[in-house]
Enzyme design. Sequence first.
Site, short mmCIF file in Angstrom:
data_model
loop_
_atom_site.label_atom_id
_atom_site.label_comp_id
_atom_site.label_asym_id
_atom_site.label_seq_id
_atom_site.Cartn_x
_atom_site.Cartn_y
_atom_site.Cartn_z
N GLU A 6 29.54 51.47 70.19
CA GLU A 6 28.56 51.33 71.20
C GLU A 6 27.23 50.85 70.56
O GLU A 6 26.46 50.00 70.90
CB GLU A 6 28.12 52.32 72.09
N HIS A 51 37.94 43.09 76.31
CA HIS A 51 38.28 44.15 75.24
C HIS A 51 39.63 43.55 74.72
O HIS A 51 39.71 43.82 73.53
CB HIS A 51 38.72 45.48 75.96
#
Length: 792
Positions: free
Chosen positions: A343, A430
């Site tokens: 993140e 992803h």
Amino acid sequence: MNPKVKLGAVAMLAAAAMTTTSIVSATSATAAPANTGVRTITTDAVGFSKPTPEGQKRAIALAGKAIAAQEKTIAKSEDDSFALEKATSVGDVQFLTYDRTYKGLPVYGGEVIVSTDAAGLKVASLETAQKTELNVDTKARVSASKAANTARAQLAKVESVSTPKLVVHALAETGAPRLAWEVVVTGSSKTAPSVLHTYVDAVTGSIISKWDAVRMGTGNGFYNGQVTITTTSGYTMRDNTRSGLACGGQNGSAYTKSTDSWGNGQGTNLETACVDAYWAAQKEWDMLKDWFGYNGFNGRGTGYPARVGLNQVNAFWNGSYTNFGHNQANTQQATPMDVVGHEYGHAIYQFAGAGGGGSSNEDGGLNESTGDIFGALLESYANNPNDPPDYTVGEEVNLVGSGPIRYMYKPSTNGDPDCYSSRIPSTEVHAAAGPQNHWFYLVAEGTNPGGGKPASPVCAGPSSLTGIGIQKAGKIYLASLQLRGAGNRTHAQARSQTLTAAKQLYPNSCTEFNAVKAAWTAVSVPAVSNEPTCTIQNQDDFSIAVNPSSASVQAGASTSATVNTAVTAGSAQNVALSATGAPSGTTVSFSPSSVTAGQSSTVNIATSASTPSGNYTITINGAGSVTRSTTFSLSVTGQPGQNDFSVSVNPSSATVSAGGSTSATLATAVTSGSAQNVALSASGAPSGTTVSFSPSSVTAGQSSTVNIATSASTPAGTYTITLTGTGASATHGTSFTLTVGGGQGGTTWQEWKQYTAGDVVTYNGVSYRCLQSHTSLPGWDPPNVPALWQRI
């Protein structure tokens, strides 16, 4: 006071302490021994030189010259202006990002990124996403409120809408440059939170492009054992040594308590989750500094807080902070080390280069891969036995009972693509991380690294590749991000930018460059046009010097000196000698005319009776595999009986505001023979400025007053005005330095403020004038950067 507090112990509050270091547990009491995960970082195994303040000043000056010299390359129009927005460094390379404005409007996609070496002596590259010169009508036909409504409609739920900002949208991928309203809408889509940047055509009202600052990840709770974290006295989970880092709950406030013991080791405990996230973020900050010489998550010393307790099976970065949820069973929080590193990797991606992000799936896949790369780097740096370094993502996660989320060494293990194809731009982001994840593993480890690390396949090219190590691979990738322009990034751009970065970081070797190139070929990303190449240059080098380095002769006389050469690198080479800059009527010869480096030659300088009196700089050049130079100062005076004179000015410089005036005294003197009439003139004055003499001619030995008058239109800057005296037998000149400012007075200097050349500020009671337009970064206060500020 830095009390080290073990799990369950009570920390004593020190009233004078601003920062504390705590040892806390983020797992059960039996899961790990004390101090697990705590280690000392010594030196960077790859090695780098942090730019010095002098190197940073030189880089800024050099970058400005590069932009001025490459107007065609960067598609500059006469209405464009550039201001330094940020300066970062990775390893031995400095990156300077300049914002572009067009007729005063910001240009989205027009940023220029200049990279130089650590010393600020050589430009390595100059990048911009803008491809065409701007010629845009800056009058909006669509109102700001209508643009805001258009942007608002892009989200299912809206929390806030920014004030629309008029910009020029110049990304080549969206067609011709257009006037646009930039609107930022915070809220959520039907499935996820969003901070959406939308660009609305200010003429037609259509949407040109948009990108979302929120980057979603997946994962669940992972515990790091008993670790050391830095907190603030009070006690608060806020780090005063790493600006901006903090951790707390969903209300945005950092956790605070009366002791410095944090967490109970339970997977569902949010304070424990904060320990995991906070410690990992601190380690990632340290990794960026220790391994890469990078300052904070944005390269400028800024960190971002973390929040835990998100009621989602997810984790994300929203452009301002990271947010972590839980696993599907709701038994663990989503704060394993590689998820935290992932993140914060999105933050690194957002703030690198020209900043921002793209809206395409291909850019999204590269962004997700960036998170995975920094997660792997963090695990390697932290070297925590509870979570040994690997190249799987979320390997401790039991999201749906199937183990890791992604496998970097072989993405197809989970059904993601191993290599690039035409399907990637339409692949879920992803999954689209697969090709670059695979590339990174091949660069770092190769195809068969051994030591328990898994083998990795190739899709094209040689079947066996040798890695260069994860630190070098990480440094190259981080440096490549600094070259990233605004808008969508493609795999082709990533290939070119990583090759450029490898060449800049390792200029004396092609090993790293070739490893990067081979890995891209292995994952089927083809070569792009005009991509960098690597050739080891001849390392033989030499120096040249002259002794003595000056002489004074009468016209018609000669002088000589010895030119010495020396081998400074490699082997001796042949060096051919030549000279430039000799005055008329003068010959310069060498005996011998060429030497082998390490040998000497005699330079003979012969003037003639017609050689004008004056001071000259003769440049002596030695040409081999490279060219090296030195200078010889020659002063020529008139022959006995020949009339000659000199000129000088006092004072030799002055500073005025535009519209102001100044004066000085020009003095002449007889240096030989008799006095003669000397006519006075000037050149080099800036526009709107007049230079006059009173009187306009003198007899050598007399003086004249020089009057210099600027006008309100005279541009701010520093100028060299040449004052010349012309007689019957000789001409001589002297220089006067004139600095023109934008006005008197001035405001107090501030950080993060846009300054224009000529602006006057005060700093600690002293006045300074801005020498070149820039944004004042922290540490660029006037006394520290004479390249930007001149004391008045």
